[in-house]
Design an enzyme around this catalytic site. Structure first.
Site, mmCIF file in Angstrom:
data_model
loop_
_atom_site.group_PDB
_atom_site.id
_atom_site.type_symbol
_atom_site.label_atom_id
_atom_site.label_comp_id
_atom_site.label_asym_id
_atom_site.label_seq_id
_atom_site.Cartn_x
_atom_site.Cartn_y
_atom_site.Cartn_z
ATOM 1 C CE LYS A 91 -3.605 -2.411 1.720
ATOM 2 N NZ LYS A 91 -4.644 -2.829 3.553
ATOM 3 C CD GLN A 120 -3.624 -5.073 5.824
ATOM 4 O OE1 GLN A 120 -3.881 -3.635 5.431
ATOM 5 N NE2 GLN A 120 -3.713 -5.733 5.366
ATOM 6 C CG ASP A 157 -10.409 -1.129 4.450
ATOM 7 O OD1 ASP A 157 -9.668 -1.373 3.075
ATOM 8 O OD2 ASP A 157 -9.574 -0.622 5.397
#
Ligand code: GUN
Length: 279
Positions: free
Chosen positions: A49, A93, A116
């Site tokens: 990322k 995460q 997300d």
């Protein structure tokens, strides 16, 4: 032979577009990525990322916290990031270490920075067809289908897996595009028969070779979401690729299919967040 749905090439194209649009903004888009503990797979994802942010010309910050971090401290950090203007997107995460309530953490991220698409506000928006951030994996899959002219309208679409991150939002997006959608899961008793009806089959389970050629309708489009390792340590998905690609009309490879598009859609969502924050 099946068409190989090249997610890697499409992702490169998407990131190029994102980079161009980001360059046109008055302020560089910013993404904050939080990783808690030392899960090796999570470390690989987070490194990727950061690289994606560099490629797109974004500003990125990484918070690598020890596994002993308390839920309270994590939520405090998220609240600080929610309040910072130069941060457009926040990603925590998953999975989080035991003892931290994932739902509480995801709820703490401001829905406007939830790139997300995991906040219940964004999930709810998807459910009722309102604007919001789409979860990156199903979003990327819809982009792959569109790129290759595969229209779910009127098709039998079968999703294997009912996670909040992939299966459920995938089903909703296919439904939004007028597919006839069935969701299968661990308690489904007639998995093979259901899969054999699928014009579009999406496998998101995490089990090597669980989708075999006898589960495929000839000419089906097969999307493999999983990222597993077989006994030889080789990266592979849920689909028995060689046998299934002989039956399918189109198939995503692993690696090089869905994974790169998930990452590209994170960049797209961060760009969209930045565009909204600057307007
Ligand atoms: N863990 C595995 N996939 C994802 C993802 O797309 N987002 C986050 N935050 N965690 C993950």
């Amino acid at each position: 032979m099946a068409t190989i749905l090249d997610g890697k090439a499409l992702a490169a194209k998407c990131k190029e577009n994102v980079k161009e649009e980001a360059a046109a903004l008055a302020r560089t888009p910013g993404l904050a990525v939080i990783i808690v503990g030392d899960n090796p797979a999570s470390r690989v994802y987070v490194n990727s990322k950061r690289k994606d942010c560099e490629e797109c010309g974004f500003f990125s910050e990484e918070y690598a916290l020890p596994a002993t971090t308390t839920q309270e401290a994590l939520i405090d950090l998220i609240h600080q990031l929610n309040g910072r203007e130069e941060i457009d997107g926040i990603l925590c995460q998953l999975p989080l270490p035991d003892g931290i309530d994932e739902e509480a953490v995801l709820m703490a991220i401001s829905p406007e920075k939830d790139v997300d698409g995991f906040h219940p506000m964004n999930m709810g928006a998807l459910l009722v067809g309102k604007e919001g951030f789409l979860p990156c994996t199903p979003y990327g899959i819809m982009e792959i289908l569109a790129e290759y002219g595969i229209d779910p309208k009127g098709k039998n679409c079968v999703v294997i897996g009912r996670s909040n991150i992939v299966g459920k939002p995938m089903a909703l997006l296919l439904l939004q595009k007028h597919g006839t959608v069935t969701v299968c899961h661990s308690r489904t008793t007639n998995l093979k028969e259901v899969c054999r009806q699928a014009d579009i089959l999406v496998a998101a389970v995490g089990k090597v070779n669980m989708v075999t050629a006898d589960m495929i309708k000839p000419g089906a489009v097969v999307i493999d979401v999983a990222m597993n390792r077989n006994e030889a340590g080789k990266l592979c998905g849920d689909v028995d690729y060689n046998a299934v690609s002989a039956m399918a009309s189109a198939i995503t490879p692993v690696p090089g299919g869905v994974g790169p598009m998930t990452r590209a859609m994170l960049m797209k969502n961060t760009l969209l967040a930045a565009q909204k924050h600057q307007n």
